[in-house]
Enzyme design. Structure first.
Site, PDB file in Angstrom:
ATOM      1  N   ALA A  70       0.884  -1.038   0.307  1.00 19.03           N
ATOM      2  CA  ALA A  70      -0.472  -0.066   0.134  1.00 19.03           C
ATOM      3  C   ALA A  70       0.645   1.035  -0.034  1.00 19.03           C
ATOM      4  CB  ALA A  70      -1.009  -0.252   1.597  1.00 19.03           C
ATOM      5  N   CYS A  71       1.814   1.800   0.702  1.00 20.21           N
ATOM      6  CA  CYS A  71       2.469   2.429   0.604  1.00 20.21           C
ATOM      7  C   CYS A  71       3.460   2.820  -0.537  1.00 20.21           C
ATOM      8  CB  CYS A  71       3.555   2.255   1.947  1.00 20.21           C
ATOM      9  SG  CYS A  71       3.206   2.180   3.496  1.00 20.21           S
ATOM     10  N   THR A  72       3.985   1.692  -0.894  1.00 19.04           N
ATOM     11  CA  THR A  72       4.512   1.634  -2.319  1.00 19.04           C
ATOM     12  C   THR A  72       3.071   2.518  -3.450  1.00 19.04           C
ATOM     13  OG1 THR A  72       5.971  -0.388  -1.969  1.00 19.04           O
ATOM     14  CG2 THR A  72       5.357   0.824  -4.553  1.00 19.04           C
ATOM     15  N   ALA A  75       3.220   6.179  -2.917  1.00 18.18           N
ATOM     16  CA  ALA A  75       4.317   6.884  -3.309  1.00 18.18           C
ATOM     17  C   ALA A  75       4.326   6.891  -4.397  1.00 18.18           C
ATOM     18  CB  ALA A  75       5.602   6.182  -2.727  1.00 18.18           C
TER      19      ALA A  75
END
Length: 181
Positions: A70-72, A75
């Site tokens: 999710a963070c990738t 970003a």
């Protein structure tokens, strides 16, 4: 069997303590209030402060962990929308409790054109009410703050959909700028 029971008890305690931390947190940030100042290093060890971004809108997004799905995704969406955000006079900064070294690998791997700042002690995330503290484990919450050129908080996002969040920021930024004209 005893080990399994102990494991579930520990997980339950961490969940309860984490929820209590989440439920009892009260945000002192308000719309049109001052954004908390910070000084944090980027992936190259260069310091960044809130004052460095005066005169520009700032998309300050907190995220849990480098190089997780999710963070990738979040970003990379910000990366892909950076040109449009910059046309609107906005800069993007990501913050997590990961180290500068972790940020450097993440930035290089996904060619991120904006700085990721290392808040290893969680103090900046805490000042933005964006820190989950599970006993000895600290993780930034997925919160975003849209800060105006004067350092005032214009929008607070605490329920973030990573697939559409950067577009939501663009839409809100356009609406804010249209209201000011």
């Amino acid at each position: 069997m005893l080990l399994k029971l102990l494991f579930y008890i520990v997980v339950l305690l961490i969940s309860i303590l984490g929820y209590r931390n989440y439920a009892s947190a009260t945000s002192t940030l308000t719309i049109d209030g001052d954004a908390p100042n910070f000084t944090l290093n980027d992936a190259k060890g260069n310091p960044h402060t809130l004052m460095d971004y005066r005169g520009k809108y700032l998309v300050l997004y907190f995220y849990p962990k480098d190089d997780t799905p999710a963070c990738t995704k979040e970003a990379c969406h910000f990366r892909d929308n950076t040109p449009e955000l910059e046309k609107l006079g906005a800069k993007v900064i990501g913050i997590s409790v990961d180290s500068s070294e972790s940020h450097e690998k993440f930035t290089e791997k996904y060619h991120l054109p904006f700085p990721l700042l290392a808040d290893t002690d969680g103090k900046v995330a805490e000042s933005y009410n964006a820190l989950s503290n599970f006993l000895v484990i600290k993780i930034a919450k997925r919160h975003t703050f849209l800060i105006d050129p004067n350092g005032k908080v214009k929008k607070i996002y605490t329920n973030v959909n990573v697939a559409s969040h950067s577009q939501q920021i663009i839409d809100d930024l356009k609406a804010i700028q249209n209201q000011q004209q």
